[in-house]
Design an enzyme around this catalytic site. Structure first.
Site, short mmCIF file in Angstrom:
data_model
loop_
_atom_site.label_atom_id
_atom_site.label_comp_id
_atom_site.label_asym_id
_atom_site.label_seq_id
_atom_site.Cartn_x
_atom_site.Cartn_y
_atom_site.Cartn_z
N ASP A 43 0.92 -1.24 0.03
CA ASP A 43 0.02 -0.09 0.00
C ASP A 43 0.90 1.17 0.11
O ASP A 43 0.31 2.29 0.62
CB ASP A 43 -0.95 -0.09 1.15
CG ASP A 43 -0.23 -0.04 2.54
OD1 ASP A 43 1.09 -0.41 2.66
OD2 ASP A 43 -0.86 0.05 3.55
N HIS A 245 23.77 2.91 -18.66
CA HIS A 245 22.85 3.06 -17.64
C HIS A 245 22.97 2.39 -16.27
O HIS A 245 22.09 1.61 -15.71
CB HIS A 245 21.49 2.86 -18.08
CG HIS A 245 21.01 3.79 -19.36
ND1 HIS A 245 20.12 3.72 -20.03
CD2 HIS A 245 21.56 4.92 -19.66
CE1 HIS A 245 19.91 4.78 -20.90
NE2 HIS A 245 21.02 5.64 -20.69
N ASP A 262 26.85 10.44 -13.92
CA ASP A 262 25.74 10.98 -14.77
C ASP A 262 24.64 11.32 -14.12
O ASP A 262 23.81 10.39 -13.87
CB ASP A 262 25.51 10.18 -16.10
CG ASP A 262 24.57 10.68 -17.12
OD1 ASP A 262 23.76 11.56 -16.78
OD2 ASP A 262 24.38 10.03 -18.25
N ASP A 273 21.13 17.39 -16.74
CA ASP A 273 21.65 16.27 -17.27
C ASP A 273 23.11 16.32 -17.54
O ASP A 273 23.30 16.57 -18.55
CB ASP A 273 20.57 15.63 -18.50
CG ASP A 273 21.11 14.15 -19.05
OD1 ASP A 273 22.10 13.63 -18.27
OD2 ASP A 273 20.85 13.74 -20.10
N HIS A 352 26.46 5.02 -28.24
CA HIS A 352 25.32 5.83 -27.96
C HIS A 352 25.32 7.15 -29.17
O HIS A 352 26.21 7.38 -29.73
CB HIS A 352 25.07 6.22 -26.90
CG HIS A 352 26.14 6.77 -25.92
ND1 HIS A 352 26.22 8.15 -26.34
CD2 HIS A 352 27.22 6.43 -25.04
CE1 HIS A 352 27.39 8.74 -25.56
NE2 HIS A 352 27.84 7.56 -24.96
N HIS A 356 20.41 14.49 -26.96
CA HIS A 356 19.07 14.41 -26.99
C HIS A 356 18.49 15.67 -26.74
O HIS A 356 19.15 16.61 -25.97
CB HIS A 356 18.41 13.17 -26.33
CG HIS A 356 19.09 13.09 -24.95
ND1 HIS A 356 18.60 13.97 -23.92
CD2 HIS A 356 20.17 12.72 -24.19
CE1 HIS A 356 19.20 13.85 -22.79
NE2 HIS A 356 20.29 13.13 -22.94
N HIS A 363 14.73 12.59 -21.79
CA HIS A 363 14.95 12.50 -23.16
C HIS A 363 13.58 12.97 -23.85
O HIS A 363 12.42 12.37 -23.84
CB HIS A 363 15.15 10.98 -23.50
CG HIS A 363 16.20 10.20 -22.95
ND1 HIS A 363 16.43 9.22 -22.78
CD2 HIS A 363 17.63 10.93 -22.61
CE1 HIS A 363 17.76 8.81 -22.08
NE2 HIS A 363 18.06 9.98 -22.16
N GLU A 386 27.04 14.77 -25.57
CA GLU A 386 27.47 13.85 -24.48
C GLU A 386 28.33 12.85 -25.24
O GLU A 386 27.93 11.50 -25.19
CB GLU A 386 26.32 13.35 -23.77
CG GLU A 386 25.05 12.96 -24.50
CD GLU A 386 24.35 12.28 -23.45
OE1 GLU A 386 24.37 11.26 -22.74
OE2 GLU A 386 22.98 12.72 -23.74
N TYR A 390 34.35 4.23 -24.66
CA TYR A 390 34.01 3.13 -23.35
C TYR A 390 34.97 1.85 -24.02
O TYR A 390 34.87 1.32 -24.99
CB TYR A 390 32.50 2.76 -23.35
CG TYR A 390 31.82 3.85 -23.13
CD1 TYR A 390 31.45 4.60 -22.01
CD2 TYR A 390 31.24 4.46 -24.34
CE1 TYR A 390 30.69 5.38 -21.77
CE2 TYR A 390 30.52 5.73 -24.27
CZ TYR A 390 30.19 6.08 -22.92
OH TYR A 390 29.38 7.24 -22.72
N ARG A 408 32.75 9.81 -20.50
CA ARG A 408 31.61 10.57 -21.00
C ARG A 408 31.68 11.85 -20.53
O ARG A 408 31.91 12.27 -19.18
CB ARG A 408 30.08 9.94 -21.05
CG ARG A 408 29.07 10.92 -21.54
CD ARG A 408 27.83 9.86 -21.92
NE ARG A 408 27.15 9.72 -20.64
CZ ARG A 408 27.13 8.33 -20.08
NH1 ARG A 408 27.78 7.20 -20.66
NH2 ARG A 408 26.44 8.23 -18.99
N GLU A 410 29.13 15.42 -20.45
CA GLU A 410 27.79 15.95 -21.07
C GLU A 410 27.31 17.27 -20.40
O GLU A 410 27.40 17.68 -19.55
CB GLU A 410 26.75 14.81 -20.64
CG GLU A 410 25.28 15.24 -20.96
CD GLU A 410 24.10 14.15 -20.49
OE1 GLU A 410 24.54 13.37 -19.76
OE2 GLU A 410 23.12 13.99 -21.36
#
Ligand code: GLY
Ligand code: MN
Ligand code: MN
Length: 440
Positions: A43, A245, A262, A273, A352, A356, A363, A386, A390, A408, A410
């Site tokens: 609940d 991710h 990130d 972001d 990637h 975006h 996104h 970004e 890798y 990365r 960004e």
């Protein structure tokens, strides 16, 4: 606290939908649904997050509501919302209620959500076109149920709608260009996100855990009035940075490794972001700095291509050339850069896209091309840039000294009349800026 969006602006947005509907139908109606609470455990529920289209048109942050836009009627802007209920509110929190909704949200009339079916029977009866988001399957189901009921009662003079149109593309085109007030909120989301990254950089040291770094980010978000992250924060030490991710954030951070963060704040609905990658111990090794600078050059090349009339593919092309040149210099790719770019060789290291749209959704909505043409950047668009590289452990054909590196970088940028504004430039980014900040 930043000023919110004005009532007048919400009314202008709703007027654009009313105009869109009346220009495509004689008796059209648009229906936009609020989100509902989602169960987390028995609940208890996940923190409530409003549907972005509904929020864009109302600024109303309660679950279980409908916005109905019916041009040509005496009352064109209709809201169904949760009624005041002192007993429920003692348990679950305050509600705006039906009586206050009209003045507060500037709608023409408000009803209880419990009467939604009756209200929909009335507005859908004789409507020729019903506009709604075709991504919202539970709303579509509700509307089709109402249409069935209308179809079954012709003797009462009911006529079911004959045509259904997806409202999402029109709303996406509205949302992709941000107003001045939206840009101010996005600058605030960006500034809070920058502060959180700076705090996390200062906190990080060998022996601490990824979740502790995440806690620093979230502390700073909340402290500055951003109640939630805009998405699951990624704090990946060492090779965890190669998992795009990665949100487990469970591991210990080691001396000599990099960490990729990130993370962005959600402020009054708008997302920040940012990604920064930095050494756990505050000092880049030679190899780390070399690869980092390749990604940085590629990011700067892409940023330079963010101007009105350019496009995501054009910025990607600028990034790809810089990244490829750098990878060739380091011996990670062999050949001539132009030929390697044509072959897309860099994609072995960056799986990637470049970035975006950014807005109410991290996104954000909006197409990147239409009718086979790239969508040109226009002032008021907001996007991320970004690029990354890798190199997971064991990557074939790559010298071991690069293994386990994931980098990365960004930033969040607004397209302006003459170029762009980088809203997240204040987050330390060069090797020198990062090392200096971490020593402070
Ligand atoms: N944080 C998700 C992304 O950068 O797209
Ligand atoms: Mn990101
Ligand atoms: Mn992003």
């Amino acid at each position: 606290m930043q000023q919110s969006i004005s009532l007048a602006e919400y009314q202008q947005r709703r007027q654009r939908i009313l105009d869109h509907v009346s220009s495509h139908a004689d008796h059209g109606v648009a229906v936009i649904a609020a989100a509902s609470l989602q169960t987390r455990s028995r609940d208890t529920e996940y923190p409530f997050r409003q549907n972005s289209d509904f929020f864009y048109l109302t600024g109303f942050n309660e679950p279980d509501a409908l916005l109905i836009l019916a041009p040509g009627r005496a009352q064109q802007v209709i809201l169904c919302c949760q009624p005041s209920d002192p007993a429920a509110e003692v348990w679950h929190g305050r509600r705006l209620g039906i009586d206050r909704a009209v003045a507060h949200l500037g709608v023409d009339v408000a009803h209880s959500i419990e009467d939604a079916e009756e209200v929909l029977l009335d507005v859908l009866n004789q409507a020729d076109v019903v506009f709604s988001s075709h991504e919202d399957s539970s709303l579509l189901e509700q509307l089709h149920d109402v249409a069935s009921a209308l179809r079954q009662a012709p003797k009462q003079g009911y006529v079911a709608p004959s045509s259904w149109q997806d409202l999402s593309p029109f709303m996406a085109d509205m949302r992709i260009i941000k107003s001045a007030a939206e840009l101010d909120l996005m600058r605030a989301a960006a500034a809070i996100s920058v502060a959180a990254h700076k705090r996390a950089m200062r906190f990080t040291k060998p022996g601490c855990y990824e979740f502790q770094v995440a806690a620093e980010l979230h502390h700073e978000f909340a402290r500055q009035g951003a109640h939630h992250p805009a998405y699951g924060s990624i704090c990946g030490g060492g090779a965890n940075a190669c998992i795009l991710h990665y949100t487990d954030n469970a591991d210990e951070l080691h001396d000599g490794d990099l960490i990729l963060i990130d993370a962005g704040a959600e402020y009054q609905g708008y997302a920040g972001d940012i990604t920064r990658t930095f050494p756990v111990n505050g000092r880049f090794s030679e190899a780390q700095a070399a690869l980092y600078n390749v990604v940085l050059k590629a990011q700067l090349a892409a940023l330079a291509a963010v101007t009105p009339g350019s496009s995501m593919p054009q910025a990607t092309q600028a990034m790809a050339l810089a990244l490829t040149e750098g990878l060739v210099e380091l011996g990670l790719l062999a050949g001539t850069p132009a030929q390697l770019v044509a072959e897309g060789a860099y994609k072995a290291f960056m799986i990637h896209g470049l970035g975006h749209w950014l807005g109410l959704d991290v996104h954000d909505v909006g197409t990147y091309s239409a009718a086979g043409k790239n969508r040109p950047f226009e002032p008021g668009m907001v996007l991320t840039i970004e690029p990354g590289v890798y190199i997971p452990h064991g990557m074939a054909g790559v010298d071991k000294k690069w293994h386990g590196l994931g980098i990365r970088i960004e930033d969040d940028v607004i397209v302006t009349a003459t170029g762009h504004e980088n809203m997240t430039a204040a987050a330390p980014k060069t090797v020198a800026e990062i090392e200096t900040w971490m020593q402070g």
